[in-house]
Design a protein around this motif. Structure first.
Motif, mmCIF file in Angstrom:
data_model
loop_
_atom_site.group_PDB
_atom_site.id
_atom_site.type_symbol
_atom_site.label_atom_id
_atom_site.label_comp_id
_atom_site.label_asym_id
_atom_site.label_seq_id
_atom_site.Cartn_x
_atom_site.Cartn_y
_atom_site.Cartn_z
ATOM 1 N N ILE A 1 0.840 -1.198 0.000
ATOM 2 C CA ILE A 1 0.000 0.000 0.000
ATOM 3 C C ILE A 1 0.879 1.255 0.000
ATOM 4 N N PRO A 2 0.696 2.162 -0.960
ATOM 5 C CA PRO A 2 1.508 3.386 -1.001
ATOM 6 C C PRO A 2 1.129 4.363 0.105
ATOM 7 N N GLU A 3 1.997 5.327 0.355
ATOM 8 C CA GLU A 3 1.765 6.313 1.403
ATOM 9 C C GLU A 3 0.601 7.240 1.078
ATOM 10 N N ILE B 1 -2.799 7.887 14.824
ATOM 11 C CA ILE B 1 -1.371 8.032 15.089
ATOM 12 C C ILE B 1 -0.725 9.056 14.157
ATOM 13 N N TYR B 2 -1.393 9.363 13.045
ATOM 14 C CA TYR B 2 -0.852 10.390 12.148
ATOM 15 C C TYR B 2 -0.848 11.756 12.839
ATOM 16 N N TRP B 3 -1.690 11.922 13.840
ATOM 17 C CA TRP B 3 -1.613 13.061 14.756
ATOM 18 C C TRP B 3 -0.919 12.513 15.993
ATOM 19 N N PHE B 4 0.397 12.665 16.063
ATOM 20 C CA PHE B 4 1.235 11.847 16.936
ATOM 21 C C PHE B 4 0.791 11.842 18.388
ATOM 22 N N MET B 5 0.540 13.017 18.970
ATOM 23 C CA MET B 5 0.189 13.074 20.385
ATOM 24 C C MET B 5 -1.154 12.397 20.654
#
Length: 214
Positions: A20-22, A72-76
């Motif tokens: 799967i690409p980014e 998790i793409y919004w790290f916090m």
């Protein structure tokens, strides 16, 4: 059915990690959740343990982990959500703990936690990222407690799952905050999916162990 599910988990995990690409990000996130949905289904269909609370709490941890995968793409936000998942796993293990952690395991575990706190959180604190540094230290503490409590259950699959989770989180933290790791995605996600599979399967192994002891 269980063998089919395990096969699908491996297949979809491979597809996500290697094919799967980014971009687009929405597709990437959606495909990331598919293996977790299958892992949750496996846990749900597993034979009920003698302690139903163990199964329910592990399943809750898996569901919260899946939510964390999505944010998790919004790290916090992802860090906070995974923190809750680890608290649920800790709660599950505490209900089933049997013996203390052996000294020969406790000492390396504590030393590893101290090393990671100094190496990773220390670099952020030195850079003036106080909130992030404290958050990392807190997270390191909770994953080590999760591993500690897993050891106390004496369930081999739960222990394996907990330590694979520690490995996955460690790879991610090292890559994000210290040095780029070759094949980071593969290292993080293979250990992560494997950890969740072992935790889900521990529901069934816990049932067998308790039954054999009765």
């Amino acid at each position: 059915m269980r063998k089919i599910l395990v096969g699908l988990i491996v297949l979809m995990g491979f597809v996500y990690i290697f094919l799967i690409p980014e971009e687009p990000v929405g597709m990437k996130i959606a495909m990331k959740l598919v293996p977790m949905m299958l892992i949750i289904l496996y846990g749900f269909l597993a034979d009920s343990p003698v302690s139903p609370l163990y199964k329910r709490t592990i399943l809750a941890g898996l569901v919260v982990s899946m939510i964390a995968d999505g944010v998790i793409y919004w790290f916090m936000a992802g860090l906070a959500t995974f923190f809750v998942a680890h608290l649920l796993y800790i709660q599950a293990f505490r209900k089933e703990r049997r013996k203390p952690v052996p000294v020969f395991v406790a000492i390396p575990l504590i030393l590893y936690g101290l090393f990671m706190a100094v190496w990773i959180a220390g670099s952020q604190l030195a850079a003036g990222e106080i909130v992030l540094g404290v958050a990392i230290i807190t997270y390191i503490g909770v994953i080590l407690i999760m591993g500690w409590e897993a050891i106390r259950t004496r369930f081999p699959l739960a222990i394996t799952g907990a330590f694979l989770f520690i490995c996955s989180d460690s790879f991610l933290a090292i890559d994000r905050f210290v040095i780029p790791l070759p094949a980071r995605d593969a290292l993080v996600m293979i250990t992560y999916y494997a950890a969740q599979v072992f935790l889900a399967v521990s529901i069934r192994s816990q049932f067998k162990r308790s039954t054999n002891l009765s």
